[in-house]
Design a protein around this motif. Structure first.
Motif, PDB file in Angstrom:
ATOM      1  N   HIS A 199       0.825  -1.200   0.000  1.00 41.38           N
ATOM      2  CA  HIS A 199       0.000   0.000   0.000  1.00 41.38           C
ATOM      3  C   HIS A 199       0.865   1.258   0.000  1.00 41.38           C
ATOM      4  N   LEU A 200       1.913   1.259   0.833  1.00 38.41           N
ATOM      5  CA  LEU A 200       2.820   2.406   0.887  1.00 38.41           C
ATOM      6  C   LEU A 200       3.521   2.623  -0.451  1.00 38.41           C
ATOM      7  N   ALA A 201       4.008   1.528  -1.030  1.00 36.29           N
ATOM      8  CA  ALA A 201       4.840   1.655  -2.224  1.00 36.29           C
ATOM      9  C   ALA A 201       4.039   1.976  -3.471  1.00 36.29           C
ATOM     10  N   PHE A 202       2.955   1.255  -3.708  1.00 35.71           N
ATOM     11  CA  PHE A 202       2.290   1.330  -5.008  1.00 35.71           C
ATOM     12  C   PHE A 202       0.957   2.066  -4.986  1.00 35.71           C
ATOM     13  N   ARG A 203       0.442   2.351  -3.817  1.00 37.03           N
ATOM     14  CA  ARG A 203      -0.764   3.177  -3.725  1.00 37.03           C
ATOM     15  C   ARG A 203      -0.402   4.618  -3.354  1.00 37.03           C
ATOM     16  N   LEU A 204       0.514   4.773  -2.402  1.00 39.20           N
ATOM     17  CA  LEU A 204       0.882   6.107  -1.922  1.00 39.20           C
ATOM     18  C   LEU A 204       2.194   6.611  -2.512  1.00 39.20           C
ATOM     19  N   GLY A 205       2.949   5.729  -3.157  1.00 38.97           N
ATOM     20  CA  GLY A 205       4.210   6.140  -3.772  1.00 38.97           C
ATOM     21  C   GLY A 205       5.317   6.446  -2.777  1.00 38.97           C
ATOM     22  N   LYS A 206       5.225   5.920  -1.568  1.00 37.65           N
ATOM     23  CA  LYS A 206       6.254   6.164  -0.548  1.00 37.65           C
ATOM     24  C   LYS A 206       7.232   4.993  -0.544  1.00 37.65           C
ATOM     25  N   LEU A 207       8.111   4.981  -1.541  1.00 38.00           N
ATOM     26  CA  LEU A 207       9.007   3.850  -1.719  1.00 38.00           C
ATOM     27  C   LEU A 207      10.037   3.750  -0.598  1.00 38.00           C
ATOM     28  N   GLY A 208      10.517   4.885  -0.102  1.00 39.21           N
ATOM     29  CA  GLY A 208      11.487   4.863   0.990  1.00 39.21           C
ATOM     30  C   GLY A 208      10.915   4.242   2.246  1.00 39.21           C
ATOM     31  N   GLU A 209       9.685   4.615   2.592  1.00 35.54           N
ATOM     32  CA  GLU A 209       9.044   4.053   3.779  1.00 35.54           C
ATOM     33  C   GLU A 209       8.728   2.572   3.579  1.00 35.54           C
ATOM     34  N   ALA A 210       8.345   2.206   2.355  1.00 34.99           N
ATOM     35  CA  ALA A 210       8.082   0.791   2.064  1.00 34.99           C
ATOM     36  C   ALA A 210       9.355  -0.036   2.221  1.00 34.99           C
ATOM     37  N   ALA A 211      10.493   0.502   1.771  1.00 30.64           N
ATOM     38  CA  ALA A 211      11.763  -0.204   1.948  1.00 30.64           C
ATOM     39  C   ALA A 211      12.099  -0.355   3.424  1.00 30.64           C
ATOM     40  N   ALA A 212      11.802   0.661   4.219  1.00 31.26           N
ATOM     41  CA  ALA A 212      12.036   0.583   5.656  1.00 31.26           C
ATOM     42  C   ALA A 212      11.185  -0.525   6.282  1.00 31.26           C
ATOM     43  N   VAL A 213       9.929  -0.639   5.865  1.00 31.49           N
ATOM     44  CA  VAL A 213       9.053  -1.687   6.388  1.00 31.49           C
ATOM     45  C   VAL A 213       9.595  -3.060   6.012  1.00 31.49           C
ATOM     46  N   SER A 214      10.112  -3.195   4.784  1.00 28.94           N
ATOM     47  CA  SER A 214      10.643  -4.491   4.354  1.00 28.94           C
ATOM     48  C   SER A 214      11.834  -4.905   5.202  1.00 28.94           C
ATOM     49  N   LEU A 215      12.669  -3.953   5.602  1.00 26.28           N
ATOM     50  CA  LEU A 215      13.809  -4.275   6.458  1.00 26.28           C
ATOM     51  C   LEU A 215      13.355  -4.647   7.869  1.00 26.28           C
ATOM     52  N   VAL A 216      12.302  -4.001   8.348  1.00 25.69           N
ATOM     53  CA  VAL A 216      11.739  -4.376   9.655  1.00 25.69           C
ATOM     54  C   VAL A 216      11.218  -5.813   9.608  1.00 25.69           C
ATOM     55  N   MET A 217      10.545  -6.164   8.522  1.00 26.47           N
ATOM     56  CA  MET A 217      10.042  -7.531   8.362  1.00 26.47           C
ATOM     57  C   MET A 217      11.180  -8.534   8.317  1.00 26.47           C
ATOM     58  N   LEU A 218      12.240  -8.193   7.589  1.00 32.22           N
ATOM     59  CA  LEU A 218      13.402  -9.076   7.525  1.00 32.22           C
ATOM     60  C   LEU A 218      14.007  -9.292   8.907  1.00 32.22           C
ATOM     61  N   ALA A 219      14.117  -8.217   9.679  1.00 32.31           N
ATOM     62  CA  ALA A 219      14.691  -8.315  11.025  1.00 32.31           C
ATOM     63  C   ALA A 219      13.831  -9.201  11.922  1.00 32.31           C
ATOM     64  N   ILE A 220      12.510  -9.077  11.820  1.00 28.21           N
ATOM     65  CA  ILE A 220      11.607  -9.882  12.649  1.00 28.21           C
ATOM     66  C   ILE A 220      11.755 -11.366  12.313  1.00 28.21           C
ATOM     67  N   LEU A 221      11.756 -11.692  11.015  1.00 28.25           N
ATOM     68  CA  LEU A 221      11.884 -13.085  10.599  1.00 28.25           C
ATOM     69  C   LEU A 221      13.239 -13.667  10.972  1.00 28.25           C
ATOM     70  N   LEU A 222      14.287 -12.866  10.803  1.00 23.93           N
ATOM     71  CA  LEU A 222      15.626 -13.334  11.154  1.00 23.93           C
ATOM     72  C   LEU A 222      15.729 -13.611  12.652  1.00 23.93           C
ATOM     73  N   ALA A 223      15.169 -12.714  13.461  1.00 27.81           N
ATOM     74  CA  ALA A 223      15.198 -12.896  14.914  1.00 27.81           C
ATOM     75  C   ALA A 223      14.415 -14.142  15.311  1.00 27.81           C
ATOM     76  N   PHE A 224      13.234 -14.341  14.709  1.00 27.37           N
ATOM     77  CA  PHE A 224      12.434 -15.532  15.022  1.00 27.37           C
ATOM     78  C   PHE A 224      13.203 -16.800  14.677  1.00 27.37           C
ATOM     79  N   THR A 225      13.788 -16.851  13.481  1.00 25.73           N
ATOM     80  CA  THR A 225      14.487 -18.055  13.037  1.00 25.73           C
ATOM     81  C   THR A 225      15.651 -18.388  13.957  1.00 25.73           C
ATOM     82  N   ILE A 226      16.441 -17.377  14.318  1.00 31.03           N
ATOM     83  CA  ILE A 226      17.596 -17.604  15.183  1.00 31.03           C
ATOM     84  C   ILE A 226      17.161 -18.101  16.563  1.00 31.03           C
TER      85      ILE A 226
END
Length: 293
Positions: free
Chosen positions: A253-280
């Motif tokens: 929604h942020l990236a392709f509806r609102l055009g906030k690509l920087g914030e969308a990239a930030a959310v993707s890194l937060v998701m990566l961190a959450i998954l990495l922490a869970f897996t470890i």
């Protein structure tokens, strides 16, 4: 050289695949990090460096925190429900009975259907006016009037969880069947001779022997469900009133509806961190249990 250092042989054999995987993963990751640290136009052009500005705007958005909490519920409910449903199905399909091959095929068939197509079919089925789900419930006398399932987050989100469980069962059942097929049958014969009941056999033999496969299914399902996009987006697009957004649909929604690509990239890194922490954490906990055993 290889004779002198035989320990290098495995590393040399996996090196091509490792290098290819590293290139495939590293380049997008570096690009996302770069985007998350800059102001970005709607067309993806990097502007000024803003350090953690995109992260600050995301963390200040109440919708992000709502999506985060909902993502946790979504993941726990779908993964928990999937494991709870898949193990009994796998135990049944592992038994010898007439038509077992047909039953296995029927259970696995949904796995071959596109997840997006499945979500489209369920959107039609849950239609408040002509959906077959309402028609079935009315014919059974469970409801008197049609329910518009996707018009409210209170009904839409539980239905999405149920659909998420249904589409995850075939894959998880396959993992469990693979685990059950590796369990030797002799131990069950010995347990029967010792007078063990079916439940005792399941608790003391099946569950401990299936633990590696339970771990694998849990980790894979968490990663898969946490990032699952089609069900939520096709059914409600995060609505109504942003009431069914999870992090991946919020990112879209942020990236392709609102055009906030920087914030969308930030959310993707937060998701990566959450998954990495869970897996470890999960792998370490399982490792400690195995060491203790």
């Amino acid at each position: 050289m290889l004779r002198r250092y035989p320990s290098l042989v495995p590393w040399l054999l996996i090196a091509p695949g490792f290098i290819l995987a590293a290139l495939i993963i590293t380049y997008p990751f570096i690009d996302i990090v770069k985007v998350s640290l800059h102001d970005v136009s709607r067309f993806g052009q990097l502007r000024d460096f803003n350090a953690t500005g995109n992260f600050s705007r995301v963390f200040a958005d109440p919708l992000f925190w709502q999506a985060l909490v909902r993502t946790m519920w979504w993941t726990v409910l779908v993964v928990g429900g999937t494991l709870a449903c898949s193990l009994p199905i796998a135990l049944i399909l592992n038994e010898n009975f007439i038509g077992r091959g047909v039953a296995r095929t029927i259970v696995m068939l949904p796995w071959s259907v596109s997840l997006t197509m499945t979500a489209v079919v369920w959107r039609w089925a849950l239609n408040g006016e002509f959906g077959m789900f309402n028609a079935t419930l009315q014919s059974l006398g469970i409801i008197d009037t049609p329910i518009v399932w996707l018009a409210s987050a209170q009904t839409a989100f539980p239905m999405q969880v149920i659909i998420g469980i249904l589409v995850s069962v075939p894959f998880t059942t396959t993992i469990f069947l693979g685990g059950l097929s590796s369990v030797p049958g002799d131990i069950y014969e010995a347990a029967k001779l010792d007078g063990a009941t079916s439940f005792q056999q399941f608790r003391t033999l099946t569950l401990p022997l299936m633990k590696p496969f339970l771990t694998m299914a849990t980790v894979l399902n968490v990663i898969y469900v946490f990032n699952s996009f089609p069900i939520i987006w096709v059914l409600t697009q995060g609505g109504p009133a942003d009431g069914t957004h999870i992090l991946v649909t919020y990112l879209y929604h942020l990236a392709f509806r609102l055009g906030k690509l920087g914030e969308a990239a930030a959310v993707s890194l937060v998701m990566l961190a959450i998954l990495l922490a869970f897996t470890i954490i999960y792998v370490r906990l399982v490792g400690r249990e195995e060491d203790a055993a």
